[in-house]
Design a protein around this motif. Structure first.
Motif, short mmCIF file in Angstrom:
data_model
loop_
_atom_site.label_atom_id
_atom_site.label_comp_id
_atom_site.label_asym_id
_atom_site.label_seq_id
_atom_site.Cartn_x
_atom_site.Cartn_y
_atom_site.Cartn_z
N ASN A 2 25.88 42.26 -28.59
CA ASN A 2 24.68 41.42 -28.80
C ASN A 2 24.61 41.11 -30.27
OD1 ASN A 2 23.16 41.96 -25.96
ND2 ASN A 2 23.69 43.95 -26.69
N GLU A 3 23.84 40.16 -30.52
CA GLU A 3 23.71 39.51 -31.95
C GLU A 3 22.34 39.33 -32.23
OE1 GLU A 3 25.32 36.07 -35.01
OE2 GLU A 3 25.58 35.77 -32.64
N VAL A 4 21.70 40.00 -33.07
CA VAL A 4 20.35 39.89 -33.64
C VAL A 4 20.12 39.49 -34.85
CG1 VAL A 4 18.02 41.10 -33.78
CG2 VAL A 4 19.66 41.56 -31.90
N TRP A 5 19.42 38.46 -35.09
CA TRP A 5 19.13 37.93 -36.61
C TRP A 5 17.69 37.48 -36.96
CZ3 TRP A 5 21.43 35.18 -32.79
CH2 TRP A 5 21.22 33.77 -32.58
N ALA A 6 17.39 37.17 -38.18
CA ALA A 6 16.33 36.93 -38.52
C ALA A 6 14.97 37.48 -37.99
CB ALA A 6 16.00 35.44 -38.34
N SER A 7 15.09 38.60 -37.85
CA SER A 7 13.96 39.64 -37.20
C SER A 7 13.68 40.77 -38.39
CB SER A 7 14.61 40.32 -35.91
OG SER A 7 14.87 39.27 -35.08
N ASP A 8 12.41 41.55 -38.16
CA ASP A 8 12.09 42.57 -39.14
C ASP A 8 13.03 43.76 -38.57
OD1 ASP A 8 10.12 43.93 -40.85
OD2 ASP A 8 9.65 44.96 -39.22
N ARG A 9 13.45 43.94 -37.37
CA ARG A 9 14.40 45.15 -37.24
C ARG A 9 15.34 44.71 -35.88
NH1 ARG A 9 12.96 49.95 -33.73
NH2 ARG A 9 11.06 49.26 -33.83
N GLY A 10 16.61 44.84 -36.21
CA GLY A 10 17.63 44.17 -35.44
C GLY A 10 17.62 44.96 -34.07
N PHE A 11 17.86 46.28 -34.19
CA PHE A 11 18.05 47.17 -32.90
C PHE A 11 17.41 48.42 -33.39
CE2 PHE A 11 21.92 44.33 -33.11
CZ PHE A 11 22.22 44.29 -31.78
N GLY A 12 16.65 48.90 -32.15
CA GLY A 12 16.11 50.29 -32.13
C GLY A 12 16.61 50.88 -30.87
N LEU A 13 17.64 51.89 -31.32
CA LEU A 13 18.37 52.55 -30.18
C LEU A 13 18.18 54.06 -30.04
CD1 LEU A 13 21.66 50.47 -30.75
CD2 LEU A 13 19.96 49.91 -28.88
N SER A 14 17.82 54.54 -28.98
CA SER A 14 17.70 56.09 -28.88
C SER A 14 18.05 56.53 -27.54
CB SER A 14 16.03 56.36 -28.81
OG SER A 14 15.85 57.82 -28.72
N GLN A 15 19.25 57.49 -27.82
CA GLN A 15 19.91 57.98 -26.73
C GLN A 15 20.57 56.93 -25.52
OE1 GLN A 15 17.86 61.43 -24.76
NE2 GLN A 15 16.55 61.41 -26.78
N VAL A 16 21.16 55.89 -26.17
CA VAL A 16 21.82 54.98 -25.59
C VAL A 16 23.16 54.61 -26.08
CG1 VAL A 16 19.88 53.57 -24.69
CG2 VAL A 16 21.05 53.00 -26.91
N ASN A 17 24.24 54.15 -25.33
CA ASN A 17 25.50 54.02 -25.90
C ASN A 17 25.58 52.46 -26.42
OD1 ASN A 17 26.73 56.26 -24.89
ND2 ASN A 17 26.95 55.74 -23.00
N LEU B 205 27.88 49.43 -28.67
CA LEU B 205 29.12 49.23 -29.25
C LEU B 205 29.22 47.74 -29.59
CD1 LEU B 205 32.22 49.37 -26.79
CD2 LEU B 205 29.83 50.05 -26.16
N ARG B 206 30.11 47.22 -30.66
CA ARG B 206 30.19 45.91 -30.96
C ARG B 206 28.91 45.07 -30.93
NH1 ARG B 206 33.98 47.01 -26.94
NH2 ARG B 206 32.81 45.61 -25.63
N ASN B 207 27.99 45.47 -31.39
CA ASN B 207 26.69 44.78 -31.53
C ASN B 207 26.52 44.25 -32.85
OD1 ASN B 207 25.16 45.18 -29.35
ND2 ASN B 207 25.44 47.42 -29.70
N SER B 208 26.04 43.30 -33.25
CA SER B 208 25.77 42.48 -34.52
C SER B 208 24.39 42.21 -35.07
CB SER B 208 26.69 41.24 -34.71
OG SER B 208 26.30 40.64 -36.00
N ALA B 209 24.14 42.73 -36.43
CA ALA B 209 22.95 42.36 -36.87
C ALA B 209 22.92 41.75 -38.39
CB ALA B 209 21.85 43.51 -36.69
N TRP B 210 22.38 40.72 -38.44
CA TRP B 210 22.30 40.04 -39.87
C TRP B 210 21.04 39.53 -40.14
CZ3 TRP B 210 22.29 34.82 -39.94
CH2 TRP B 210 22.35 34.21 -38.71
N GLY B 211 20.57 39.36 -41.52
CA GLY B 211 19.47 38.67 -41.76
C GLY B 211 18.44 39.34 -41.63
N ASN B 212 18.23 40.61 -41.19
CA ASN B 212 17.04 41.43 -40.64
C ASN B 212 16.61 42.30 -41.86
OD1 ASN B 212 17.37 40.55 -37.66
ND2 ASN B 212 19.05 41.74 -37.99
#
Length: 244
Positions: free
Chosen positions: A214-229, A231-238
């Motif tokens: 997944n790709e997330v950008w221009a956000s306050d928080r890209g990913f919030g992940l708790s007890q999940v797998n 891989l290969r995610n991208s976050a920029w400009g957050n």
């Protein structure tokens, strides 16, 4: 041809005026295809697809807009609602707008193996899509989901094997929100290859599931992940890329 509910709806020359009238008139079977022409259709009630119509595909115009407008954003008003053991329904090339949710699948309603594909969900008051507790094997693929009152684009609540892939989501409070899995352990959601931007939180997942590519950008928080797998995610400009 101009639609008229006195028509039989069986050909392009004799279309019915409303999708609900057609669903009421026929007991549709697996493999049946309902084509909805270009235009904007105001719904006076939730478009409820019943168990007798399990297996149907409802497809809008491929190169133009087929808009289903609930025109009522109050609680309990949904553009399309799947309940009561309605299984294997496919929705394609539709614009779902003007409700509390564009697509709503009831908690423990038995609406398994649904597909929402190549559609747009926008202008709803509480969120774009809600998939309820213990709904199994749903697919949300290739859609554009945006501007649903700064709430959640896709909400999966204790679902089983929900697949959310290749969607574009923007201008939401939370792009994708996944909470836990359903009544089968270790069968959480797979969230993959989605593009999310301009949100408070791009992708939030708790307690089971996989987030990949997944790709997330221009956000306050890209990913919030708790007890999940993940891989290969991208976050920029957050402001915050990953919060795990």
């Amino acid at each position: 041809a101009v639609g008229n509910d006195a028509n039989d709806g069986r050909s392009a020359a004799t279309p019915m005026a409303s999708l609900q009238a057609l669903l009421n008139a026929y007991d549709l079977k697996p493999g049946d295809l309902v084509l909805v022409d270009t235009g904007s259709y105001t719904l006076t009630t939730n478009l409820a697809i019943a168990a007798q119509d399990s297996g149907v595909t409802i497809r809008g115009a491929v190169n133009h807009a087929t808009v289903l407008d609930r025109h009522n954003t109050n609680s309990g008003q949904y553009t399309i609602q799947l309940t009561g053991n309605t299984t294997d329904v496919t929705l394609q090339h539709l614009v779902l707008t003007g409700g509390q949710y564009g697509l709503y699948l009831n908690d423990s309603g038995g609406a398994h193996r649904f597909t929402l594909q190549d559609s747009e969900v926008t202008g709803n008051s509480s969120g774009g899509v809600y998939v309820g507790v213990n709904v199994d094997d749903g697919k949300i693929v290739g859609n554009t989901i945006h501007d649903n009152s700064n709430n959640t684009g896709i909400y999966g609540n204790s679902t089983t094997r929900l697949q959310i892939t290749t969607n574009l989501i923007y201008n939401q409070g939370t792009g994708i929100y996944i909470y836990s899995s359903g009544d089968e352990s270790n069968d959480g959601a797979t969230v993959s290859a989605n593009r999310v931007h301009d949100t408070n939180v791009g992708i939030q997942m708790y307690y089971d599931g996989v987030a990949t590519d997944n790709e997330v950008w221009a956000s306050d928080r890209g990913f919030g992940l708790s007890q999940v797998n993940a891989l290969r995610n991208s976050a920029w400009g957050n402001n915050i890329g990953f919060d795990a």
